[in-house]
Design a protein around this motif. Sequence first.
Motif, PDB file in Angstrom:
ATOM      1  N   HIS A 114       0.802  -1.336   0.019  1.00  0.00           N
ATOM      2  CA  HIS A 114       0.044   0.071   0.014  1.00  0.00           C
ATOM      3  C   HIS A 114       0.938   1.325   0.096  1.00  0.00           C
ATOM      4  CE1 HIS A 114      -3.120   2.572   1.811  1.00  0.00           C
ATOM      5  NE2 HIS A 114      -3.394   2.542   0.620  1.00  0.00           N
ATOM      6  N   MET A 118       0.705   4.477  -2.702  1.00  0.00           N
ATOM      7  CA  MET A 118       0.901   5.883  -2.357  1.00  0.00           C
ATOM      8  C   MET A 118       1.694   6.609  -2.982  1.00  0.00           C
ATOM      9  SD  MET A 118      -1.129   5.993   1.288  1.00  0.00           S
ATOM     10  CE  MET A 118       0.004   4.691   2.288  1.00  0.00           C
ATOM     11  N   GLU A 121       1.268   7.360  -6.602  1.00  0.00           N
ATOM     12  CA  GLU A 121       0.209   8.540  -6.570  1.00  0.00           C
ATOM     13  C   GLU A 121       1.215   9.943  -6.345  1.00  0.00           C
ATOM     14  OE1 GLU A 121      -3.754  10.269  -4.455  1.00  0.00           O
ATOM     15  OE2 GLU A 121      -2.828   8.318  -3.984  1.00  0.00           O
ATOM     16  N   ARG A 490      -7.921   1.592   4.128  1.00  0.00           N
ATOM     17  CA  ARG A 490      -6.837   2.172   3.016  1.00  0.00           C
ATOM     18  C   ARG A 490      -7.159   3.489   2.594  1.00  0.00           C
ATOM     19  NH1 ARG A 490      -6.800  -3.361   1.122  1.00  0.00           N
ATOM     20  NH2 ARG A 490      -5.113  -4.541   2.024  1.00  0.00           N
ATOM     21  N   ARG A 491      -8.415   3.869   2.245  1.00  0.00           N
ATOM     22  CA  ARG A 491      -8.966   5.058   1.807  1.00  0.00           C
ATOM     23  C   ARG A 491      -8.584   6.240   2.634  1.00  0.00           C
ATOM     24  NH1 ARG A 491     -13.174   2.166  -0.772  1.00  0.00           N
ATOM     25  NH2 ARG A 491     -14.565   2.636   0.892  1.00  0.00           N
ATOM     26  N   GLU A 494      -4.775   6.815   2.920  1.00  0.00           N
ATOM     27  CA  GLU A 494      -4.393   7.680   1.516  1.00  0.00           C
ATOM     28  C   GLU A 494      -4.888   9.035   1.963  1.00  0.00           C
ATOM     29  OE1 GLU A 494      -6.554   5.652  -1.237  1.00  0.00           O
ATOM     30  OE2 GLU A 494      -5.347   3.592  -0.970  1.00  0.00           O
ATOM     31  N   SER A 498      -2.281  12.035   2.237  1.00  0.00           N
ATOM     32  CA  SER A 498      -2.308  13.222   1.421  1.00  0.00           C
ATOM     33  C   SER A 498      -2.458  14.526   1.973  1.00  0.00           C
ATOM     34  CB  SER A 498      -3.541  12.852   0.539  1.00  0.00           C
ATOM     35  OG  SER A 498      -3.385  11.915  -0.478  1.00  0.00           O
TER      36      SER A 498
END
Length: 510
Positions: A114, A118, A121, A490-491, A494, A498
Amino acid sequence: MLCSLTHCLLLLLLLHFADCGRILRKIKDRAYTLQLERAKQHLLTHTVSGHQPAQHVTEGKIHQPLDHFDRQNPGTFPQRFFVNEAYWQRPDGPVFLYIGGEGPISEFVTLAGHHVDMAEEHRALILALEHRFYGDSVNPDGLETDNLADLSSQQALADLAAFHQYISQRFHLSHRNTWISFGGSYAGALSAWFRGKFPHLVYGAVASSAPVRAKLDFSSYNKIVGLSLNNEVVGGSGKCVAGVGEAFAAVGAALMAGNASQVAMDFSCCQIPIDPNDQIELMQNLADIFMGSVQYNEEGVLMSIKELCGMMTDQDNKEPLDPYSRLVKVMQLYRSTTKEPCLDVSHEWAVKSLMDTSLHSARKAERQWLYQTCTEFGFYETCEDASCPFYKTVTLQTQTKLCALLFGISQHSLLERIAFTNTYYGADHPHTHRVLYINGGIDPWKELSVVCNELEEGEEEQVIFIRDTAHCADMMTGGVADRSSLREARREIETRVSKWLKTAAMMVRS
């Protein structure tokens, strides 16, 4: 007057001691191997699509001081690391640091997971540092007790700080490069502690299944195993827990009745467990299968709780089996999965293995990790109280005797050592900011992590609790079979990462 069967067995086994968790260690190694296989598959998918991140991975070694706190000591050791530049947006992209724990790492920890998703991204530079004295990062003098004196979490954090300086110089990094650390289990604790002790070096930390509270008698581990086997949400039941207890009682009864040869045949033991020490080894090995299945539930490592409880409640048998026979079937499935020809229950061999101080034994990691439990953490998964679903013969005394035998560390000093660890780091009430603690509801290690927020005004949430997942499940790349709670977690991770990166960027521009 004759004592009860259970009481007699307990008195007999209290005279001896055993190292616990050999099968659990094998299951953990299997989990690591499975993660590597998934990483390779992930890499293959990228390669087919024309993207080849592996070409951007380099391996290196940094020569670290054996003792960061004694500059009069000139000794060093080579510490292995990996760098993946595939996604990095030079020169100001963030840095994602994957922290190694009590075992070797490979290049694949910079290629899948994971944190890698990220990193892609956010166009981050990906780093991974192997923990001192594990894997290939071993003290060249070997694993003698005197040479293990520099194996500690404090020295490991100092390694991370020195590595930060080394990488910053090598890649010409500046304050514009925001560092985020990642780790799971013991390495998750290191991730949190790195942020706590070196907040000027790492802006935020993700700590998955992180046991930040040291504890000598970790009896709550097996308590959570029992509760998880009873949890209907993940396939457990009260009937399952009862069946497990009955099965272990039946094995104990057979041993006390002098039927060790039959037990050895039934469970495919490499040795006949006549010696009480070997009987403890057998019982612990059997318990390890259940402990490992709970700890890594639904991660494909061994059996899920649902599958295990199905076997222990006779769901798939046309002709009902007794609890003992069900446990035999569980062992047969374990051996067929792991391809082990027989079940090694020799306590003498286990102790000899732990006494191996040669460099080639370092990758097994058993001696090093036991040393850290004796000097810093405890974490002894005892089975003395009524909440333990297995047997009541693995006691705190039987486990801590290994500290004296192998390292000359007295049992009386353990509480003081553990108290220091908790005072030094803050245990499960740390006063840290931008540390995200992630835990699963059926993971026994949640008991030593941070699962509740104690927020002051203006502070952000530091906890993500996934009620129906297990140990470090959030660290893997998402799959179609993942539970909705895991995908949501997980969201949330993230979103938090972020936010950290955006806030750090704003601070740099202001």
